[in-house]
Design a protein around this motif. Structure first.
Motif, mmCIF file in Angstrom:
data_model
loop_
_atom_site.group_PDB
_atom_site.id
_atom_site.type_symbol
_atom_site.label_atom_id
_atom_site.label_comp_id
_atom_site.label_asym_id
_atom_site.label_seq_id
_atom_site.Cartn_x
_atom_site.Cartn_y
_atom_site.Cartn_z
ATOM 1 N N GLU A 49 2.829 36.305 -3.432
ATOM 2 C CA GLU A 49 3.439 37.613 -3.704
ATOM 3 C C GLU A 49 2.752 38.716 -2.894
ATOM 4 N N VAL A 66 16.775 32.327 -6.502
ATOM 5 C CA VAL A 66 15.602 31.481 -6.218
ATOM 6 C C VAL A 66 14.657 32.212 -5.249
ATOM 7 N N ASN A 67 13.378 32.058 -5.483
ATOM 8 C CA ASN A 67 12.372 32.725 -4.659
ATOM 9 C C ASN A 67 11.640 31.663 -3.845
ATOM 10 N N LEU A 68 11.817 31.719 -2.542
ATOM 11 C CA LEU A 68 11.201 30.687 -1.698
ATOM 12 C C LEU A 68 9.796 31.067 -1.236
ATOM 13 N N ASN A 69 9.103 31.845 -2.052
ATOM 14 C CA ASN A 69 7.681 32.054 -1.769
ATOM 15 C C ASN A 69 6.959 30.713 -1.799
ATOM 16 N N TYR A 70 7.512 29.809 -2.571
ATOM 17 C CA TYR A 70 6.925 28.460 -2.669
ATOM 18 C C TYR A 70 7.888 27.472 -2.012
ATOM 19 N N LEU A 118 7.744 36.766 1.501
ATOM 20 C CA LEU A 118 7.602 35.419 2.079
ATOM 21 C C LEU A 118 8.931 34.663 1.991
ATOM 22 N N SER A 119 9.637 34.901 0.900
ATOM 23 C CA SER A 119 10.953 34.284 0.733
ATOM 24 C C SER A 119 11.943 34.863 1.752
ATOM 25 N N PRO A 176 6.943 41.671 -3.269
ATOM 26 C CA PRO A 176 6.597 40.315 -3.733
ATOM 27 C C PRO A 176 7.482 39.221 -3.152
ATOM 28 N N GLY A 177 8.669 39.591 -2.653
ATOM 29 C CA GLY A 177 9.569 38.558 -2.137
ATOM 30 C C GLY A 177 9.572 38.443 -0.624
ATOM 31 N N SER A 186 19.021 29.993 3.735
ATOM 32 C CA SER A 186 17.829 29.199 3.396
ATOM 33 C C SER A 186 18.180 27.784 2.956
#
Lengths: 503, 155
Positions: free
Chosen positions: A446, B75-79, A463-464, A460-461, B141
């Protein structure tokens, strides 16, 4: 114009380390190549070794064909050998180095006046131990520009640049409070300058960055001749007086003096060797910026002073960079994001695809590797691994730069870098704080949009968002090839995601 | 922001092709094949087919849109590991969209001959709307999650 950087002593090597990272971030004024060389009698010095590995790593990453971009913008030529020692293949004791036993009586007596018995007999394998008087004599006797490598190549290369009308700029980095830097900078500077001063002097410029005391360490026990942090200020005063009276630095077209009123305690205390690996410090980033200033300006004149706005805080606006601190911050931010994203998301995904397939999970892999027939297996063994090593080194350097200011007081808010997103401070076996990278799986994702401080708005988003951008990205640069296309795409995308640069 | 909205309109466009061209075409085919019993006229049966065909295709469109909204904004693609099971999730969406044909099958009156062909059309339409919409217009994505997308999708 070609650029030459020579790191003299352990501190000089650390300044070169910072310089390399800023080059990788694209902060050099143009994309001309630079030549690097380390000078140190203690070739096993930990700081020197780290800087040498970084140079090699940068050189490897430069082989990635990323096309016309700021990432790894400048070609690097590493001297062969990359570390030159004035004591190489020579006796390591001062008396033996000068053949004291065979000197004529008047010369031997003069030698006795200049050097104490302790100085004459102590092994110099770990450097000059804070004694510039030893270093100056050894350096002057050992550096021969026309003789051994790497000096012969350095002289020839500068000669070629100057002769071709391109010009050459040489920057020397060294500390003034130790032995190697204090003796090496003026001695090597004078020798190099003399070589080119008579011919085409207008196309050759010499600069030096002299580091005044900014760190300290505990005395090394059981060593009778050693560097003592308590004498740093006195040594500095003596050296500056000497330089002033002898006009030692007149050979330089520009001299940058950098120091700090508080001395940061280093983690290790050692007279030299592998154990002497001091962590990076913000002042070395200033040193690197000074050299960029020198390389960017044809004529450095006057006696400007720089300082920071607040006594207890260093902000990005305090850092000197001609095009403006926002550009400096933006470029460091872009590389920090690149390294963060690569380590936390992209390298693990590539590893997963390499091991178990299912490439449909990563559209950017399909577009940038599979459809372009880039061999992932080979890439994982070579370029992608080298890139990983560089990214780790860069983030660790960045964390140390911040930690050198913040110390352990993270809760009080940082200065430049939100390093807790990817690194942590732990105690080493001696109970001293050491900064280490977190496992990439534990990076704070984040915080990707806010790696640099201050944080004015959180993303916080981010990277997504980067993943989404990467899924559609096209690299149109025909010079980008192979794994370099992916690196270029990631770097470009990192420059486009939401940012807090104005904070 | 414009691109995702454009993609969602594209999905609606695919569904409209079914509403205005495919279902009427199937209707014509059924008109020539189906014979109904005394309880219902062919015209009434065909009207029922057209209605339920549109409803079930609409359900497939709805599932495709839900897939899109989930992939684009939820959906959050931080991961990156979140992509590991996404194809399974896409498959579940596909199955769920097929559930949309159950009411159509249940409520379409039985015919004496070829009446069950309507079930085949419901299933085919439903599958096709969801598959084509996600094949061509999944969120960036997740664009290669649908089977076969890697071969056709270049945007």
């Amino acid at each position: 114009m070609s650029y030459y950087v020579i790191g003299i002593g352990g501190t000089g090597a650390k300044c070169v380390e910072s310089f390399i990272h800023l080059c990788a971030a694209g902060l050099m004024p143009d994309n001309r190549s630079f030549f690097s060389l380390f000078v140190d009698p203690d070739g096993a010095n930990g700081s020197l070794k780290r800087a040498g590995q970084l140079l090699q790593n940068y050189h490897d990453c430069k082989q990635l064909r990323v096309g016309a971009t700021d990432l790894f913008k400048n070609d690097l030529r590493i001297a062969k050998p990359d570390i030159w020692s004035p004591l190489q293949d020579k006796p390591e004791r001062l008396d033996q180095f000068f053949n004291y036993n065979t000197l004529a009586r008047p010369a031997a007596q003069l030698f006795d006046v200049l050097y104490s018995p302790k100085e004459k007999q102590t092994s110099l394998e770990f450097g000059f131990r804070g004694h510039p008087s030893i270093g100056a004599a050894v350096m002057a006797a050992a550096v021969k520009l026309g003789g051994e490598e790497p000096w012969a190549s350095l002289r020839d290369q500068i000669g070629l640049d100057v002769g071709a009308g391109e010009g050459a700029k040489v920057m020397l980095f060294g500390s003034i409070f130790g032995g190697t830097g204090a003796s090496g900078v003026p001695t090597i500077g004078r020798l190099v300058k003399n070589e080119f001063s008579s011919k085409l002097a207008d196309r050759f410029q010499l600069g030096s960055v002299l580091m005044l005391p900014y760190f300290s360490f505990d005395p090394v026990k059981k060593e009778r001749m050693r560097v003592d942090a308590d004498t740093f200020l006195l040594s500095t005063q003596t050296a500056l007086n000497y330089y002033h009276h002898q006009d030692e630095l007149k050979v330089c077209n520009a001299v940058y003096l950098l120091g700090n009123e508080t001395l940061k305690p280093m983690r290790t205390s050692s007279i030299g060797g592998q154990e002497q690996e001091n962590e990076p410090h913000l002042l070395e980033m200033y040193a690197a910026l000074a050299s960029i200033h020198f390389f960017a300006n044809d004529n450095v004149q006057g006696y400007p002073h720089i300082s920071r706005e607040l006594k207890d805080k260093t902000g990005w606006a305090d850092l000197p960079y001609d095009p403006g601190f926002l550009q400096l911050k933006a470029k460091v931010n872009q590389l920090a994001r690149f390294a963060f994203a690569y380590l936390s998301s992209y390298y693990p995904m590539l590893e997963s695809i390499n091991n178990e397939g299912r490439d449909y999970r990563a559209p950017w892999y399909v577009n940038l590797f599979k459809r372009r027939k880039v061999d992932l297996k080979i890439g994982m063994q070579k370029e992608l691994k080298q890139l990983k090593t560089y990214c780790e080194g860069f983030l660790l350097w960045l964390a140390n730069i911040e930690q050198s200011q913040t110390g352990d007081n993270v809760a009080a808010g940082g200065h430049l870098v939100n390093f807790t997103a990817f690194a942590e401070t732990i105690d080493d076996e001696n109970g001293r704080p050491i900064v280490q990278l977190k496992n990439p799986a534990e990076f704070s994702r984040e915080a990707f949009g806010n790696l640099l401080l201050p944080v004015t708005k959180e993303y916080p988003g981010a990277l997504s968002e980067l993943w989404e951008r990467m899924s559609d990205i096209r690299v149109k640069d025909p010079k980008a090839e192979g794994v370099g296309i992916f690196a270029r795409a990631l770097y470009d995308a990192c420059g486009k995601v939401k940012t807090d640069e104005l904070g | 922001m414009l691109k995702p909205i454009g993609f969602m309109f594209g999905m609606i466009g695919i569904a409209l092709i079914f509403f205005f061209f495919v279902i009427p075409g199937e209707d014509q085919l059924l008109d020539s094949l189906v014979s109904t019993g005394p309880d219902i006229t062919l015209d009434a049966w065909r009207e029922s087919f057209r209605y339920w065909a549109a409803v079930s295709a609409g359900a497939a469109l709805l599932m495709a849109m839900v897939w899109f909204v989930w992939g684009q904004w939820v959906v959050n693609l931080n991961y990156w590991t979140k992509t590991n099971r996404t194809r399974t999730l896409w498959f579940i969406f596909l199955i769920v969209s097929l559930v949309g044909v159950v009411p159509a099958m249940y409520f379409t009156p039985a015919g004496q001959e070829w009446g069950r062909l309507s079930w085949v059309f419901y299933l085919a339409n439903n599958l096709a709307v969801f598959y084509l919409a996600t094949l061509f217009l999944s969120p960036s994505s997740f664009k290669y999650m649908p089977w076969g997308a890697m071969a056709v999708r270049r945007w």
